[in-house]
Write a protein that holds these residues in place. Structure first.
Motif, PDB file in Angstrom:
ATOM      1  N   GLU A 130       0.806  -1.223   0.000  1.00  0.00           N
ATOM      2  CA  GLU A 130       0.000   0.000   0.000  1.00  0.00           C
ATOM      3  C   GLU A 130       0.836   1.268   0.000  1.00  0.00           C
ATOM      4  OE1 GLU A 130      -3.273  -0.122   2.772  1.00  0.00           O
ATOM      5  OE2 GLU A 130      -3.594  -2.251   2.392  1.00  0.00           O
ATOM      6  N   ASP A 131       1.989   1.205  -0.661  1.00  0.00           N
ATOM      7  CA  ASP A 131       2.857   2.369  -0.771  1.00  0.00           C
ATOM      8  C   ASP A 131       3.560   2.319  -2.128  1.00  0.00           C
ATOM      9  OD1 ASP A 131       4.170   4.722   0.162  1.00  0.00           O
ATOM     10  OD2 ASP A 131       5.947   3.508   0.573  1.00  0.00           O
ATOM     11  N   SER A 132       3.673   3.440  -2.790  1.00  0.00           N
ATOM     12  CA  SER A 132       4.390   3.562  -4.066  1.00  0.00           C
ATOM     13  C   SER A 132       3.847   2.617  -5.134  1.00  0.00           C
ATOM     14  CB  SER A 132       5.893   3.304  -3.863  1.00  0.00           C
ATOM     15  OG  SER A 132       6.426   4.199  -2.938  1.00  0.00           O
ATOM     16  N   PHE A 133       2.536   2.624  -5.324  1.00  0.00           N
ATOM     17  CA  PHE A 133       1.909   1.760  -6.319  1.00  0.00           C
ATOM     18  C   PHE A 133       2.328   2.143  -7.736  1.00  0.00           C
ATOM     19  CE2 PHE A 133      -1.703   0.668  -9.115  1.00  0.00           C
ATOM     20  CZ  PHE A 133      -1.783  -0.689  -8.863  1.00  0.00           C
ATOM     21  N   TRP A 134       2.285   3.457  -8.028  1.00  0.00           N
ATOM     22  CA  TRP A 134       2.553   3.940  -9.382  1.00  0.00           C
ATOM     23  C   TRP A 134       4.030   4.139  -9.624  1.00  0.00           C
ATOM     24  CZ3 TRP A 134      -1.529   3.284 -12.218  1.00  0.00           C
ATOM     25  CH2 TRP A 134      -2.793   3.436 -11.664  1.00  0.00           C
ATOM     26  N   SER A 135       4.487   3.808 -10.817  1.00  0.00           N
ATOM     27  CA  SER A 135       5.875   3.989 -11.219  1.00  0.00           C
ATOM     28  C   SER A 135       6.070   5.387 -11.796  1.00  0.00           C
ATOM     29  CB  SER A 135       6.249   2.943 -12.268  1.00  0.00           C
ATOM     30  OG  SER A 135       7.511   3.221 -12.816  1.00  0.00           O
ATOM     31  N   ASP A 136       7.226   5.963 -11.529  1.00  0.00           N
ATOM     32  CA  ASP A 136       7.583   7.240 -12.138  1.00  0.00           C
ATOM     33  C   ASP A 136       8.427   7.039 -13.395  1.00  0.00           C
ATOM     34  OD1 ASP A 136       6.250   8.862 -10.298  1.00  0.00           O
ATOM     35  OD2 ASP A 136       7.931   8.770  -8.890  1.00  0.00           O
ATOM     36  N   ASP A 137       8.603   5.783 -13.800  1.00  0.00           N
ATOM     37  CA  ASP A 137       9.379   5.432 -14.984  1.00  0.00           C
ATOM     38  C   ASP A 137       8.775   6.116 -16.208  1.00  0.00           C
ATOM     39  OD1 ASP A 137      10.706   4.258 -17.105  1.00  0.00           O
ATOM     40  OD2 ASP A 137      10.618   2.242 -16.279  1.00  0.00           O
ATOM     41  N   SER A 138       9.597   6.806 -16.976  1.00  0.00           N
ATOM     42  CA  SER A 138       9.096   7.577 -18.119  1.00  0.00           C
ATOM     43  C   SER A 138       8.511   6.683 -19.206  1.00  0.00           C
ATOM     44  CB  SER A 138      10.212   8.441 -18.694  1.00  0.00           C
ATOM     45  OG  SER A 138      11.262   7.625 -19.165  1.00  0.00           O
ATOM     46  N   GLU A 139       8.836   5.392 -19.227  1.00  0.00           N
ATOM     47  CA  GLU A 139       8.294   4.486 -20.242  1.00  0.00           C
ATOM     48  C   GLU A 139       6.767   4.421 -20.173  1.00  0.00           C
ATOM     49  OE1 GLU A 139       8.384  -0.261 -21.378  1.00  0.00           O
ATOM     50  OE2 GLU A 139       9.860   0.528 -19.985  1.00  0.00           O
ATOM     51  N   TYR A 140       6.212   4.595 -18.975  1.00  0.00           N
ATOM     52  CA  TYR A 140       4.772   4.486 -18.807  1.00  0.00           C
ATOM     53  C   TYR A 140       4.095   5.831 -18.578  1.00  0.00           C
ATOM     54  CZ  TYR A 140       5.887  -0.402 -18.468  1.00  0.00           C
ATOM     55  OH  TYR A 140       6.350  -1.649 -18.735  1.00  0.00           O
ATOM     56  N   LYS A 141       4.780   6.908 -18.858  1.00  0.00           N
ATOM     57  CA  LYS A 141       4.166   8.226 -18.707  1.00  0.00           C
ATOM     58  C   LYS A 141       3.023   8.366 -19.703  1.00  0.00           C
ATOM     59  CE  LYS A 141       6.714  10.429 -15.653  1.00  0.00           C
ATOM     60  NZ  LYS A 141       6.292  10.725 -14.372  1.00  0.00           N
ATOM     61  N   ARG A 142       1.938   8.909 -19.244  1.00  0.00           N
ATOM     62  CA  ARG A 142       0.767   9.124 -20.079  1.00  0.00           C
ATOM     63  C   ARG A 142       0.327  10.572 -19.915  1.00  0.00           C
ATOM     64  NH1 ARG A 142      -2.106   4.471 -21.661  1.00  0.00           N
ATOM     65  NH2 ARG A 142      -3.689   5.973 -22.157  1.00  0.00           N
ATOM     66  N   ILE A 143      -0.644  10.936 -20.721  1.00  0.00           N
ATOM     67  CA  ILE A 143      -1.270  12.241 -20.514  1.00  0.00           C
ATOM     68  C   ILE A 143      -1.898  12.202 -19.129  1.00  0.00           C
ATOM     69  CG2 ILE A 143      -3.122  13.766 -21.280  1.00  0.00           C
ATOM     70  CD1 ILE A 143      -2.685  12.571 -24.117  1.00  0.00           C
ATOM     71  N   ASP A 144      -1.694  13.239 -18.369  1.00  0.00           N
ATOM     72  CA  ASP A 144      -2.221  13.272 -17.005  1.00  0.00           C
ATOM     73  C   ASP A 144      -3.646  13.814 -17.033  1.00  0.00           C
ATOM     74  OD1 ASP A 144      -2.357  13.034 -14.298  1.00  0.00           O
ATOM     75  OD2 ASP A 144      -1.149  14.812 -13.863  1.00  0.00           O
ATOM     76  N   TYR A 145      -4.608  12.910 -17.242  1.00  0.00           N
ATOM     77  CA  TYR A 145      -6.008  13.311 -17.289  1.00  0.00           C
ATOM     78  C   TYR A 145      -6.489  13.644 -15.889  1.00  0.00           C
ATOM     79  CZ  TYR A 145      -6.046  11.371 -21.994  1.00  0.00           C
ATOM     80  OH  TYR A 145      -5.782  11.117 -23.311  1.00  0.00           O
ATOM     81  N   PRO A 146      -7.280  14.703 -15.754  1.00  0.00           N
ATOM     82  CA  PRO A 146      -7.818  15.032 -14.435  1.00  0.00           C
ATOM     83  C   PRO A 146      -8.797  13.949 -13.984  1.00  0.00           C
ATOM     84  CG  PRO A 146      -8.833  16.411 -16.107  1.00  0.00           C
ATOM     85  CD  PRO A 146      -7.759  15.617 -16.794  1.00  0.00           C
ATOM     86  N   ILE A 147      -8.901  13.762 -12.690  1.00  0.00           N
ATOM     87  CA  ILE A 147      -9.825  12.773 -12.128  1.00  0.00           C
ATOM     88  C   ILE A 147     -10.446  13.366 -10.869  1.00  0.00           C
ATOM     89  CG2 ILE A 147      -8.078  11.568 -10.750  1.00  0.00           C
ATOM     90  CD1 ILE A 147     -10.616   9.570 -12.589  1.00  0.00           C
ATOM     91  N   ASN A 148     -11.729  13.137 -10.708  1.00  0.00           N
ATOM     92  CA  ASN A 148     -12.416  13.564  -9.495  1.00  0.00           C
ATOM     93  C   ASN A 148     -13.670  12.700  -9.350  1.00  0.00           C
ATOM     94  OD1 ASN A 148     -14.518  14.731 -11.108  1.00  0.00           O
ATOM     95  ND2 ASN A 148     -13.289  16.590 -11.322  1.00  0.00           N
ATOM     96  N   ASP A 149     -14.420  12.918  -8.275  1.00  0.00           N
ATOM     97  CA  ASP A 149     -15.595  12.089  -8.006  1.00  0.00           C
ATOM     98  C   ASP A 149     -16.642  12.190  -9.114  1.00  0.00           C
ATOM     99  OD1 ASP A 149     -14.516  11.089  -5.663  1.00  0.00           O
ATOM    100  OD2 ASP A 149     -15.459  12.612  -4.395  1.00  0.00           O
ATOM    101  N   GLU A 150     -16.808  13.354  -9.712  1.00  0.00           N
ATOM    102  CA  GLU A 150     -17.800  13.516 -10.784  1.00  0.00           C
ATOM    103  C   GLU A 150     -17.398  12.710 -12.025  1.00  0.00           C
ATOM    104  OE1 GLU A 150     -21.195  14.366 -12.587  1.00  0.00           O
ATOM    105  OE2 GLU A 150     -20.741  14.843 -10.494  1.00  0.00           O
ATOM    106  N   ILE A 151     -16.142  12.754 -12.384  1.00  0.00           N
ATOM    107  CA  ILE A 151     -15.649  11.974 -13.533  1.00  0.00           C
ATOM    108  C   ILE A 151     -15.826  10.481 -13.256  1.00  0.00           C
ATOM    109  CG2 ILE A 151     -13.528  11.305 -14.767  1.00  0.00           C
ATOM    110  CD1 ILE A 151     -12.691  14.295 -14.531  1.00  0.00           C
ATOM    111  N   ILE A 152     -15.520  10.066 -12.046  1.00  0.00           N
ATOM    112  CA  ILE A 152     -15.679   8.660 -11.669  1.00  0.00           C
ATOM    113  C   ILE A 152     -17.148   8.245 -11.764  1.00  0.00           C
ATOM    114  CG2 ILE A 152     -15.537   7.052  -9.718  1.00  0.00           C
ATOM    115  CD1 ILE A 152     -12.922   8.606  -8.938  1.00  0.00           C
ATOM    116  N   LYS A 153     -18.041   9.089 -11.251  1.00  0.00           N
ATOM    117  CA  LYS A 153     -19.480   8.793 -11.311  1.00  0.00           C
ATOM    118  C   LYS A 153     -19.950   8.634 -12.758  1.00  0.00           C
ATOM    119  CE  LYS A 153     -21.235  11.225  -7.749  1.00  0.00           C
ATOM    120  NZ  LYS A 153     -22.027  12.231  -7.074  1.00  0.00           N
TER     121      LYS A 153
END
Length: 187
Positions: A8-31
């Protein structure tokens, strides 16, 4: 093989190979996404998506259960290199692209695709339910597939997404000091 399990710590990698567009996320988008998908996404997945909306994983491996098909790596290590983000753009892959991705390879079922390379899939399995999905590994069975048809093997990995997270691990890099001296460079 030494394994370091996700804690439960450091789940996401900062490796540039998997960099994506950083889409915004919030509760409304999730809903909105859940309405479109017609399912309730696991809260632990959503908690991770709020930290980073998809990308590469620091703990990309899990073990497949034992099985008997030669072309499937049963009993061996498999991977989920990344999790697709949640967004509404048409020109980039998203968890919302699940239906189209599955149709493209003629896979049927109520699945939400977390990751695929089109031969192997890690999906949330919502068949016969709209919440609390199991996590499934779907693998192309190369020995049973033909030029005209693709056969798929469905392998349950975990009863819940939380259970799946507990199975994820990484393999620490080798420490050069632990290698046998016969493997070192001659000077």
């Amino acid at each position: 093989m030494k394994k370091e399990f996700y804690q439960e710590d450091s789940f996401w990698s900062d490796d540039s190979e998997y960099k994506r567009i950083d889409y915004p996320i919030n509760d409304e988008i999730i809903k909105q996404a859940e309405v479109i998908l017609g399912v309730k996404l696991p809260s632990s997945l959503l908690d991770l998506m709020k930290i980073r909306n998809g990308g590469g994983l620091n703990y990309p491996y899990f073990m497949l259960p034992d099985g008997d098909t030669e072309s499937i790596p049963y009993g061996e290590r498999a991977s989920i290199n990344a999790i697709d983000p949640i967004h509404f753009e048409n020109d980039d892959i998203s968890i919302l692209s699940s239906k189209e991705l599955l149709e493209e390879v003629k896979l049927t079922g109520e699945f939400v695709v977390l990751w695929t390379d089109f031969h192997y899939w890690v999906v949330l399995d919502y068949r016969n339910k709209s919440q609390d999905p199991t996590v499934m590994y779907i693998a192309e069975n190369f020995s049973a597939s033909t030029h005209d048809t693709t056969e798929w093997e469905y392998i349950k990995i975990a009863d819940t997404f939380d259970d799946f997270l507990k199975q994820l691990f990484r393999v620490p890099p080798l420490d050069p000091k632990q290698l046998k001296s016969s493997y070192s460079r001659k000077q």
